[in-house]
Design an enzyme around this catalytic site. Structure first.
Site, PDB file in Angstrom:
ATOM      1  N   HIS A   1      -4.684 -12.196   9.051  1.00  0.00           N
ATOM      2  CA  HIS A   1      -5.027 -10.848   8.588  1.00  0.00           C
ATOM      3  C   HIS A   1      -5.928 -10.220   9.634  1.00  0.00           C
ATOM      4  O   HIS A   1      -6.765 -10.887  10.230  1.00  0.00           O
ATOM      5  CB  HIS A   1      -5.785 -10.965   7.252  1.00  0.00           C
ATOM      6  CG  HIS A   1      -6.020  -9.654   6.565  1.00  0.00           C
ATOM      7  ND1 HIS A   1      -5.231  -9.206   5.531  1.00  0.00           N
ATOM      8  CD2 HIS A   1      -6.944  -8.696   6.758  1.00  0.00           C
ATOM      9  CE1 HIS A   1      -5.668  -8.029   5.116  1.00  0.00           C
ATOM     10  NE2 HIS A   1      -6.709  -7.705   5.848  1.00  0.00           N
TER      11      HIS A   1
ATOM     12  N   ARG B   1     -12.321 -18.991   4.378  1.00  0.00           N
ATOM     13  CA  ARG B   1     -11.289 -19.222   5.391  1.00  0.00           C
ATOM     14  C   ARG B   1     -11.856 -19.313   6.803  1.00  0.00           C
ATOM     15  O   ARG B   1     -11.427 -20.138   7.599  1.00  0.00           O
ATOM     16  CB  ARG B   1     -10.272 -18.075   5.354  1.00  0.00           C
ATOM     17  CG  ARG B   1      -9.412 -18.131   4.138  1.00  0.00           C
ATOM     18  CD  ARG B   1      -8.490 -16.946   4.099  1.00  0.00           C
ATOM     19  NE  ARG B   1      -7.643 -17.031   2.934  1.00  0.00           N
ATOM     20  CZ  ARG B   1      -6.770 -16.100   2.583  1.00  0.00           C
ATOM     21  NH1 ARG B   1      -6.631 -15.013   3.332  1.00  0.00           N
ATOM     22  NH2 ARG B   1      -6.041 -16.234   1.521  1.00  0.00           N
TER      23      ARG B   1
ATOM     24  N   ALA C   1       0.833  -1.205   0.000  1.00  0.00           N
ATOM     25  CA  ALA C   1       0.000   0.000   0.000  1.00  0.00           C
ATOM     26  C   ALA C   1       0.871   1.260   0.000  1.00  0.00           C
ATOM     27  O   ALA C   1       0.645   2.193  -0.780  1.00  0.00           O
ATOM     28  CB  ALA C   1      -0.920   0.003   1.214  1.00  0.00           C
TER      29      ALA C   1
HETATM   30  P1  ADP Z   1      -0.015  -3.405   3.446  1.00  0.00           P
HETATM   31  O1  ADP Z   1      -0.382  -4.767   2.921  1.00  0.00           O
HETATM   32  O2  ADP Z   1      -1.159  -2.675   3.994  1.00  0.00           O
HETATM   33  O3  ADP Z   1       0.824  -2.638   2.483  1.00  0.00           O
HETATM   34  P2  ADP Z   1       2.303  -4.462   4.790  1.00  0.00           P
HETATM   35  O4  ADP Z   1       2.281  -5.335   5.960  1.00  0.00           O
HETATM   36  O5  ADP Z   1       2.630  -5.072   3.479  1.00  0.00           O
HETATM   37  O6  ADP Z   1       0.896  -3.710   4.728  1.00  0.00           O
HETATM   38  O7  ADP Z   1       3.330  -3.270   4.996  1.00  0.00           O
HETATM   39  C1  ADP Z   1       3.328  -2.448   6.129  1.00  0.00           C
HETATM   40  C2  ADP Z   1       4.736  -1.906   6.317  1.00  0.00           C
HETATM   41  O8  ADP Z   1       4.734  -0.902   7.331  1.00  0.00           O
HETATM   42  C3  ADP Z   1       5.744  -2.954   6.744  1.00  0.00           C
HETATM   43  O9  ADP Z   1       6.861  -2.918   5.888  1.00  0.00           O
HETATM   44  C4  ADP Z   1       6.111  -2.550   8.171  1.00  0.00           C
HETATM   45  O10 ADP Z   1       7.435  -2.892   8.524  1.00  0.00           O
HETATM   46  C5  ADP Z   1       5.906  -1.053   8.126  1.00  0.00           C
HETATM   47  N1  ADP Z   1       5.663  -0.424   9.439  1.00  0.00           N
HETATM   48  C6  ADP Z   1       4.871  -0.876  10.446  1.00  0.00           C
HETATM   49  N2  ADP Z   1       4.889  -0.033  11.481  1.00  0.00           N
HETATM   50  C7  ADP Z   1       5.707   1.003  11.137  1.00  0.00           C
HETATM   51  C8  ADP Z   1       6.141   2.189  11.783  1.00  0.00           C
HETATM   52  N3  ADP Z   1       5.752   2.506  13.033  1.00  0.00           N
HETATM   53  N4  ADP Z   1       6.985   3.003  11.122  1.00  0.00           N
HETATM   54  C9  ADP Z   1       7.436   2.699   9.875  1.00  0.00           C
HETATM   55  N5  ADP Z   1       7.075   1.578   9.222  1.00  0.00           N
HETATM   56  C10 ADP Z   1       6.206   0.750   9.833  1.00  0.00           C
END
Ligand code: ADP
Length: 601
Positions: free
Chosen positions: A538, A429, A157
């Site tokens: 999820h 699921r 995202a």
């Molecule tokens: P989505 O599928 O919604 O894109 P993901 O799990 O693929 O979600 O990606 C979310 C990203 O955000 C991960 O790479 C995670 O490490 C990062 N993330 C989570 N918390 C923080 C934070 N506090 N600051 C910076 N990055 C973060």
């Protein structure tokens, strides 16, 4: 669907000190008097996450001058940082006492072990290199800076949002990512994207429509999602897939994936799975000048006197800084599947989602963004809806690649310890997870050689089969009696169950559990059997957004300056995310959030 174990890539990676002579490789020079090392090139092997990591280490008489990763089976994307950074750190510090990469500990330790073995074979007393010099790991301080758009999280995202922000006129865009690498849960997934009327459906003559897709996604979520959000995903998913394919450069397989909850096969899958989506997204973002700040964690939002979100307070090691966003902030930090406390706090549906239940998620996915947004008055939505992925490897809690018949339109049955089927294996699921939890004792998935051959599973997943056999969670044998005996399953019942199953499949009516897809008989062995457990997969709930990806506050108002997309949001999937709809969601809303954050819409 988000599934682990992305395609393994064998990457050759060379890390060397400037000025290192290429001809020093592959030969051992005559020992020099007073030399620290015996100059030459030495090979070592260490155990990584997925198998052996082989390195070649070149020594001069005074230093470790080069480390080449010759072979590995680590997950592309996830292991990029350790394979790149650990050799670099060993060379830079001339030490084996280097920090492992957060979230990639096994791969990091595998590289360190391989280099250690190579040094030992060179006769080096490695104990002197294993003493940590604390001053060496000091972090570079982070500084305040101003951007047009600040994105939190470099998953699917966030990266989609950052790219779209630049496309929409933002000149300075930064993505802060708390891990040392991009990808989040998206990287760990198979990155399958459901979209109606896609190119493969057209080729295969499959009739579909966005309306049908939206209906199934909404009904699959218990009709609890806001329908306008579901429509937004279904109506824009094909555009998102074409954008990923034609603009970002994601390469797709020539087959469709068909997960439970879809009446037709409608998901496209990148050839290199999660890494096949994340790697091109990172590349495109970098080409467009997006700055990705790794090891940088978003801590809290900064607001002006009117309450507009104007930036993000971030931390990196010991230092903090404010990254100001002139135009908008996009929150894309993922869900909270790896946060046991939050899971237990919000869970209403499952007997437990506590410590005893593993997760398929990245350890980074602990709800940071949800808490940050709630702290400034964002409305949360659907937090109690936590998805259990029904069938995972008990050794890791992560889905099996070798359970592929479950989403590939092929045969596979689940049985319990009594040798009886207990659910429609191709169903939703949540229904499957519920049925699995209702069984006394473990559950098993069974398919036969013909199924495995049609999907080329033994070639594709040779390492996984081997590892699972070693771990006692998988077995293959010629007869049903043998696989039953291996796991202490009631053999007579199992034989009868398979006979009944075949009768139903041949008649085209599953009288036992109403299965209507993957109507594939399995008449003869050899048989494959896997043991499975449920895992948190999820989190459907999160921050409330509208169709323009604006974050909504507890009074129902748009929160100026703040946009959100992806698993951090709670408005799209109701009480059950239908498989392969997450990537559609994160790409569609990631693009909307990026565009609107850039234009201030
Ligand atoms: P989505 O599928 O919604 O894109 P993901 O799990 O693929 O979600 O990606 C979310 C990203 O955000 C991960 O790479 C995670 O490490 C990062 N993330 C989570 N918390 C923080 C934070 N506090 N600051 C910076 N990055 C973060």
């Amino acid at each position: 669907m988000k599934k682990f174990l992305a395609l393994m890539l064998v990457v050759l990676m060379v890390v060397s000190l400037a000025g290192c002579a290429a001809d020093a490789q592959n030969q051992t020079e005559a020992p020099v008097a007073d030399a620290k090392y015996s100059a030459g090139t030495y090979t070592g092997v260490g155990k990584g996450n997925n198998g052996d990591i082989t390195v070649e280490v070149t020594l001069t008489d005074s230093e470790i001058s080069e480390i080449v990763i010759k072979e590995h089976k680590e997950t592309a994307g996830l292991a990029d940082a350790p394979l790149r950074d650990i050799p670099a750190a060993i060379i830079a510090g001339q030490t084996l006492a280097v920090d492992t990469v957060a979230g990639a500990t096994f791969a990091s330790n595998g590289v360190i072990a391989a280099v250690t073995a190579a040094l030992e074979s060179a006769g080096v007393d490695v104990s002197t290199l294993q003493i940590k010099d604390e001053s060496a790991s000091a972090q570079v301080a982070i500084e305040d800076a101003e951007y047009d758009v600040v994105v939190i999280g470099a998953g699917g995202a966030g990266l989609s949002a950052a790219i779209k922000a630049v496309n929409s006129g933002a000149e300075k865009v930064v993505v802060v990512e708390k891990m040392p690498f991009a990808g989040g849960n998206t990287l760990l997934s198979y990155a399958e994207l459901a979209c109606a009327n896609n190119w493969l459906q057209e080729e295969k003559g499959i009739e579909d429509s966005p309306e049908q897709f939206a209906k199934e996604m909404w009904e699959g979520g218990g009709m609890l999602a806001r329908k306008e959000m579901v429509d937004m995903v279904a109506n824009n998913a094909l555009d998102a897939a074409l954008w990923l394919r034609d603009y970002v450069g994601v390469e797709y397989q020539d087959y469709l994936v068909h997960e439970g909850g879809h009446s037709v096969a409608r998901a496209v899958e990148p050839i290199e799975l999660g890494a096949g989506m994340i790697t091109p997204l990172v590349k495109k973002a970098e080409e467009l000048g997006v700055e990705i700040k790794y090891n940088t964690k978003a801590e809290e939002f900064v607001q002006n006197a009117e309450g507009r979100v104007t930036g993000v307070l971030v931390s990196a090691g010991e230092s903090t800084a404010v990254l100001t966003a002139k135009s908008g902030v996009v929150l894309a930090s993922g869900g909270f599947g790896a946060n046991i406390e939050m899971r237990e706090q919000y869970n209403k549906r499952w007997p437990t989602v506590g410590e005893s239940v593993q997760t398929t998620n990245s350890p980074a996915i602990v709800g940071d963004g949800i808490i940050m947004a709630e702290n400034i008055g964002a409305q949360l939505e659907g937090m109690e809806h936590i998805q259990l992925y029904p069938f995972n490897n008990p050794m890791t809690g992560v889905f099996y690649g070798i359970e592929a018949p479950s989403w590939s339109g092929e045969g596979l049955i689940y049985v319990n310890i009594d040798g009886n089927r207990f659910v429609n294996e191709m169903g939703m699921r949540d229904v499957r997870a519920e049925a699995i939890l209702a069984q006394e004792g473990p559950v098993y998935a069974i398919y036969n050689q013909e199924v495995a051959d049609r999907l080329n599973l033994e070639a594709k997943f040779a390492d996984e089969y081997e590892k699972c056999l070693e771990g006692g969670v998988y077995y293959k044998a010629d007869t049903l009696e043998e696989i039953a005996e291996y796991f202490d399953i009631n053999a007579d019942n199992l034989v009868q169950t398979m006979a009944d199953y075949n009768k139903y499949m041949e008649a085209g009516v599953d009288e036992a559990f109403g299965r209507t897809t993957a109507m594939v008989p399995m008449q003869q062995g050899p048989w494959f059997i896997l043991k499975g457990v449920v895992s948190v997969h999820h989190t459907m709930g999160g921050v409330m957004i509208d169709t323009e990806a604006h974050v909504i506050d507890t009074e129902g108002n748009v929160m100026p300056g703040l946009y959100a997309a992806g698993e951090v949001t709670g408005s799209v999937h109701g009480n059950n995310r239908v498989g392969t709809c997450a990537i559609s969601d994160i790409t569609v809303f990631g693009r909307i959030a990026g565009e609107n954050a850039a234009t201030g819409k």
